[in-house]
Each structure stands twice: as structure tokens, then as C-alpha cells.
Design a protein around this motif. Sequence first.
Motif, PDB file in Angstrom:
ATOM      1  N   PHE A   1       0.846  -1.192   0.000  1.00  0.00           N
ATOM      2  CA  PHE A   1       0.000   0.000   0.000  1.00  0.00           C
ATOM      3  C   PHE A   1       0.882   1.242   0.000  1.00  0.00           C
ATOM      4  CE2 PHE A   1       0.712  -1.308   4.335  1.00  0.00           C
ATOM      5  CZ  PHE A   1       0.940  -0.147   5.030  1.00  0.00           C
TER       6      PHE A   1
ATOM      7  N   GLU B   1      -2.164   6.080   1.317  1.00  0.00           N
ATOM      8  CA  GLU B   1      -3.126   5.204   1.993  1.00  0.00           C
ATOM      9  C   GLU B   1      -2.785   5.066   3.475  1.00  0.00           C
ATOM     10  OE1 GLU B   1      -4.764   1.918  -1.097  1.00  0.00           O
ATOM     11  OE2 GLU B   1      -2.587   1.882  -0.788  1.00  0.00           O
TER      12      GLU B   1
ATOM     13  N   SER C   1      -3.776   8.223   5.331  1.00  0.00           N
ATOM     14  CA  SER C   1      -5.234   8.360   5.380  1.00  0.00           C
ATOM     15  C   SER C   1      -5.859   7.518   6.488  1.00  0.00           C
ATOM     16  CB  SER C   1      -5.845   7.964   4.030  1.00  0.00           C
ATOM     17  OG  SER C   1      -5.708   6.566   3.806  1.00  0.00           O
ATOM     18  N   GLN C   2      -5.093   6.546   6.996  1.00  0.00           N
ATOM     19  CA  GLN C   2      -5.599   5.648   8.034  1.00  0.00           C
ATOM     20  C   GLN C   2      -5.096   6.002   9.437  1.00  0.00           C
ATOM     21  OE1 GLN C   2      -7.910   3.301   7.534  1.00  0.00           O
ATOM     22  NE2 GLN C   2      -7.972   3.912   5.373  1.00  0.00           N
TER      23      GLN C   2
ATOM     24  N   ASP D   1      -9.769  -0.021   5.454  1.00  0.00           N
ATOM     25  CA  ASP D   1     -10.231   0.614   6.696  1.00  0.00           C
ATOM     26  C   ASP D   1     -10.629  -0.424   7.744  1.00  0.00           C
ATOM     27  OD1 ASP D   1     -10.675   2.224   4.273  1.00  0.00           O
ATOM     28  OD2 ASP D   1     -11.317   3.798   5.655  1.00  0.00           O
TER      29      ASP D   1
END
Length: 350
Positions: free
Chosen positions: A243, A247, A250-251, A300
Amino acid sequence: MLEMLLQGISAVISDPISIVLIFLCTGIGIIFGAIPGLTATIAIAMMLPMTFSMPTTMGIASLVALYIGGISGGLVSAILLNMPGTPSSIATCFDGRPLALKGEGGKALGVGVVFSFIGTVLGIAAMIFIAPPLASITIKFGAWEYFTVTMFSLTLIASLAGKNIVKGIITAVIGMMFASVGLAPIDGVERFTFGSVELTSGFAMLSVLVGLYAISEVMKTAGMMQSGENFVATKFHMKGFGFSLQEFFSQIKNAIRSAIIGIGIGILPGIGGGTSNIVSYSIAKNQSRHPERFGTGIIDGVVASETANNATIGGAMIPLLTLGIPGDTATAMLLGGFMIHGIQPGPLLF
């Protein structure tokens, strides 16, 4: 406190054998966690006799490494086989398996490994720095507080059931029926045992999980093979952990929130990662801008589940070290290991 911490760290990193044992026992724990039916508790129980003759530092390092590896390993079978290796990885199946079916199993595993590590680090940090104040609050928990936590957990059914709210309620009722089998906790009366001695302790969580997930997946696969449906191997080229940095960043919010949930639930004795990953997944879904995408294969859900269940490790160690009360079955085994090596967890430990 800081001086004790530095002494403990130096005692481990200055001993090459301890470092080798940590890597070895973590690997063994991952294997136990990845095999449905085996757990971190079983890994610690089987390896505990081998630590009898070890020095205190080596013995404790080995046992804690087994614990962390056992919790983390459950994501492997959850993602690749839709069979949670441990109860702590139930929610990982919800999005991890769909990702694997899309041909992104490597990405799901990479996300799980990275955020498992982050959850463990945050949990251990909480154990080190906020154990005393949190323990003083937890010890005041009584019947009303535990009742509130239980009711909160039941309300999560609505969000997890999605549009099939009737099916969700039916499933919850069946679950509560199964949970009521065995001896009543207050007066010891046998409930729904039908005269069977084997049912006096109720249904083992692990056996139920293997039956629900493993057997159903085997039957589904057997049906596909019987109907002549071919399995298509998907090629997936992965760089690093699969990833991007975008990404990952964003988590961050999801990971921090999930870690806090995992630590909080881990502190409450007897609950553990089997609950924290479900609660964290449900809250992540409710807080998401696209809740309808959960369950279809997005990272997610994997982040929420794996961060929370690993953060629970540090949380469960807090009541163990400060109060001498195990947070779950694995820390109960650790309690025995500590006492074998001459360490009595409790308020006087520090």
C-alpha cells in the motif's frame, strides 16, 4: 519509573540470546495464531515449561513474544481462508477476505502487519506511561459499569447488521441463547445442559468460531469444487507492504481511534481482543464517510480490527502488572509465568 524502564530495555538488548528468543518466539506465536483452533494462550501454555530454566529476563521476553505473535498471527488465516485464527481476528475477515478475493491478499496482509505493529507499540506505550492512573479508575468498576459496557456492545448489532436488521437481531438472540448455556454465574444453577457434564462450562468461544467460520468455508469450497467451478489464481505484484504512503496517512486517524478502543477494552478484565476488534470495526464503519463500502474489501476495516486487537495487548497487561488481575486468558497464563520466575504482579511490583 524511567530508570526502571531503561534498565529493563538494556537488560534485553544487551543480551543477544534474548533478542534471538524474541524473534523465535514471535514466529512460533504467529504460527499458532495463524492456525484456526490454536491461540496465543495455547502457545504460552505449551512453551511455559521450556522457560523454567531460563533467566528471568529471557523467560519473560519469550512469553510476551509468544503473546504478541499469537494475537498478530490470526490475521493470516482470516484474510486468506476467511477463518479467524484467533477470536481477536473475527472482524479482520469482514474486509480482509474480500480484498483477497479481489486479488489483493498481499495488500491486506501488508496492511494487517503494519497496523498490528502500530497497535502493539501504542498499547505498550500506554502500559508504560498511564498504567497507574488507569488502573486506579478500573478498580472502581462495578456492576453498573459492566452492565453499561454490555449494553453498548449489544447496540453495535444495529450497525453491524446493516440493512438486514431482522437477521441481525435473530443472530444476536441465538448468540445470547448459546452464551447462557452452562452454570449460572451467581447461584451456580445448570442452564440448558440437558444433563450433559460437558456443557456445564458452556460453549468454548474458539470451538464456536471454528464451527461458524472454518466449517462453513470448507463446505462452501467443497460445493464449488462439486459444481465444477474453477478457482482462478490472480497475479498480484506487490512493492513493500502493498500500500502507498497516501493510503497509510489516510488511516492514521482510524488507527489512533482503534488503538484507544483496544487499550480501553484491554484494561477491562475478562473482555480482551475478541471484543475490541468488533467494537473498533463497528465504530470505524459508523465514523466513515462511506459506511456502505465496509464488507466489500477496503483497508479501513483491516486497519480498525488489527490495530485494536494488538493495542489490547498493552491494555490487558495494565491490570496484570498493577493489580495482579489478568485481562484475558493469555495474560492469565502470563501471570503464572511471572510467578514462576519470581515476579509477583500487583501494586507492590513497582
